[in-house]
Motif scaffolding. Structure first.
Motif, PDB file in Angstrom:
ATOM      1  N   GLN A 232       6.713   5.222   3.484  1.00 41.19           N
ATOM      2  CA  GLN A 232       7.607   5.226   4.640  1.00 41.19           C
ATOM      3  C   GLN A 232       8.985   4.692   4.280  1.00 41.19           C
ATOM      4  OE1 GLN A 232       5.659   3.084   7.822  1.00 41.19           O
ATOM      5  NE2 GLN A 232       3.758   4.233   7.590  1.00 41.19           N
ATOM      6  N   GLN A 233       9.078   3.996   3.135  1.00 37.94           N
ATOM      7  CA  GLN A 233      10.328   3.390   2.689  1.00 37.94           C
ATOM      8  C   GLN A 233      11.023   4.226   1.623  1.00 37.94           C
ATOM      9  OE1 GLN A 233       8.940  -0.389   1.295  1.00 37.94           O
ATOM     10  NE2 GLN A 233       8.141  -1.014   3.289  1.00 37.94           N
TER      11      GLN A 233
ATOM     12  N   GLU B 258      -2.022   5.765  -9.733  1.00 34.81           N
ATOM     13  CA  GLU B 258      -2.983   4.805 -10.268  1.00 34.81           C
ATOM     14  C   GLU B 258      -2.307   3.877 -11.274  1.00 34.81           C
ATOM     15  OE1 GLU B 258      -7.290   4.648 -12.611  1.00 34.81           O
ATOM     16  OE2 GLU B 258      -6.347   6.580 -12.161  1.00 34.81           O
ATOM     17  N   ARG B 259      -1.473   4.452 -12.134  1.00 38.48           N
ATOM     18  CA  ARG B 259      -0.776   3.611 -13.114  1.00 38.48           C
ATOM     19  C   ARG B 259       0.227   2.688 -12.424  1.00 38.48           C
ATOM     20  NH1 ARG B 259       3.313   4.842 -18.165  1.00 38.48           N
ATOM     21  NH2 ARG B 259       2.828   2.916 -19.283  1.00 38.48           N
ATOM     22  N   PHE B 260       0.925   3.209 -11.436  1.00 36.60           N
ATOM     23  CA  PHE B 260       1.859   2.404 -10.659  1.00 36.60           C
ATOM     24  C   PHE B 260       1.140   1.185 -10.099  1.00 36.60           C
ATOM     25  CE2 PHE B 260       5.428   3.082  -7.221  1.00 36.60           C
ATOM     26  CZ  PHE B 260       5.974   1.845  -7.562  1.00 36.60           C
TER      27      PHE B 260
ATOM     28  N   PRO C 209       0.849  -1.203   0.000  1.00 43.69           N
ATOM     29  CA  PRO C 209       0.000   0.000   0.000  1.00 43.69           C
ATOM     30  C   PRO C 209       0.882   1.249   0.000  1.00 43.69           C
ATOM     31  CG  PRO C 209      -0.757  -1.587   1.630  1.00 43.69           C
ATOM     32  CD  PRO C 209       0.559  -2.097   1.140  1.00 43.69           C
ATOM     33  N   PHE C 210       0.384   2.316  -0.590  1.00 41.22           N
ATOM     34  CA  PHE C 210       1.216   3.505  -0.741  1.00 41.22           C
ATOM     35  C   PHE C 210       1.569   4.160   0.590  1.00 41.22           C
ATOM     36  CE2 PHE C 210      -0.519   3.704  -5.229  1.00 41.22           C
ATOM     37  CZ  PHE C 210       0.674   3.285  -5.802  1.00 41.22           C
ATOM     38  N   ASP C 211       0.719   4.006   1.602  1.00 37.91           N
ATOM     39  CA  ASP C 211       1.093   4.576   2.895  1.00 37.91           C
ATOM     40  C   ASP C 211       2.277   3.832   3.502  1.00 37.91           C
ATOM     41  OD1 ASP C 211      -0.438   2.293   3.331  1.00 37.91           O
ATOM     42  OD2 ASP C 211      -1.417   3.081   5.117  1.00 37.91           O
TER      43      ASP C 211
END
Length: 246
Positions: free
Chosen positions: A140-141, A153-155, A134-136
């Motif tokens: 963090q990384q 969205e494409r990612f 998940p992007f959240d």
């Protein structure tokens, strides 16, 4: 004998979860150049490959060498390799084995790996692949700065899970000649000054940078995926690096 071009061929290799598609905007900006430019999808990151989860760093390094052959890369006409993020593993192997075939390596928000290093050596053996988190969690990384909702969205839509063997395998390097390959660092989420300081201090992520014999640093402030957030500027940086002497 192949005709020697005035500018070297450029091979673009994206990091984890990404294929050749990730470079579309950069390739568009480079299209007017005379150098052949190839964006590569590494083995294990082709969604149509039924065995992709078993692919290894060795498979990925071999795929880069196959592109060398296709582009008729030689000591007289070496290539420029552009390596983003997780591409550092297979590219470090190729630099170790074929330094004479590389005019310059451009590390995009990344850098050379040390022998014995692995991305996730402690990843359990029963984990076949690692999906895009998940992007959240990802944020963090690695910095997501500059990415639009459309980019994200494409990612999410195009990302392919990273093969477990690629993450677990350590790179084994034996040829110090890799350190003589001309190198450009394109520093995005971490500034060039910070990277060089970390290299001097022996930080594991950048300790190998201190061993490089010919090094240029380009600051391109943005997040970890500049091929989307600053595609034109990244293309300019690659063009500039490719035109420099090896």
């Amino acid at each position: 004998m192949p005709t020697v071009n005035s500018t070297p061929p450029i091979i673009l290799i994206a990091g984890h979860w990404l294929g050749a598609w990730a470079w579309d905007d950069v390739v568009e900006h480079l299209r007017t150049d005379h150098s052949p430019t190839v964006a590569l999808t590494l083995p294990g990151l082709d969604a149509s490959d039924p065995e992709r989860a078993t692919r290894t760093l060795e498979d990925q390094a071999a795929a880069i060498v196959d592109v060398f052959a296709r582009l008729e890369v030689s000591e007289e006409q070496p290539a420029v390799i552009v390596a983003h993020s997780g591409a550092t593993g297979p590219v470090s192997l190729v630099l170790d084995r074929h330094p004479e075939l590389v005019h310059r390596v451009v590390w995009v928000d990344s850098g050379p790996m040390a022998t014995g290093a692995a991305f996730a050596a402690d990843l359990p053996a029963d984990v076949e692949e690692l999906p895009l988190p998940p992007f959240d969690v990802l944020g963090q990384q690695a910095s997501l700065d500059g990415l639009s909702p459309e980019d994200l969205e494409r990612f999410r839509t195009e990302a392919v899970p990273e093969p477990g063997p690629v993450l677990r395998q350590a790179v084994e390097l034996t040829n110090d000649a890799r350190n003589a390959v001309a190198t450009t660092l394109v520093c995005c989420s971490i500034s060039g000054a910070q990277v060089l300081e970390m290299a001097r201090e022996g930080h594991p992520m950048f300790a190998e940078v201190a061993k490089l014999e010919t090094l240029d640093v380009i600051d391109l402030p943005t997040g970890h995926w500049p091929m989307w957030s600053r595609a034109g500027d990244l293309a300019d940086a690659i063009r500039s690096a490719a035109s420099r002497a090896g």
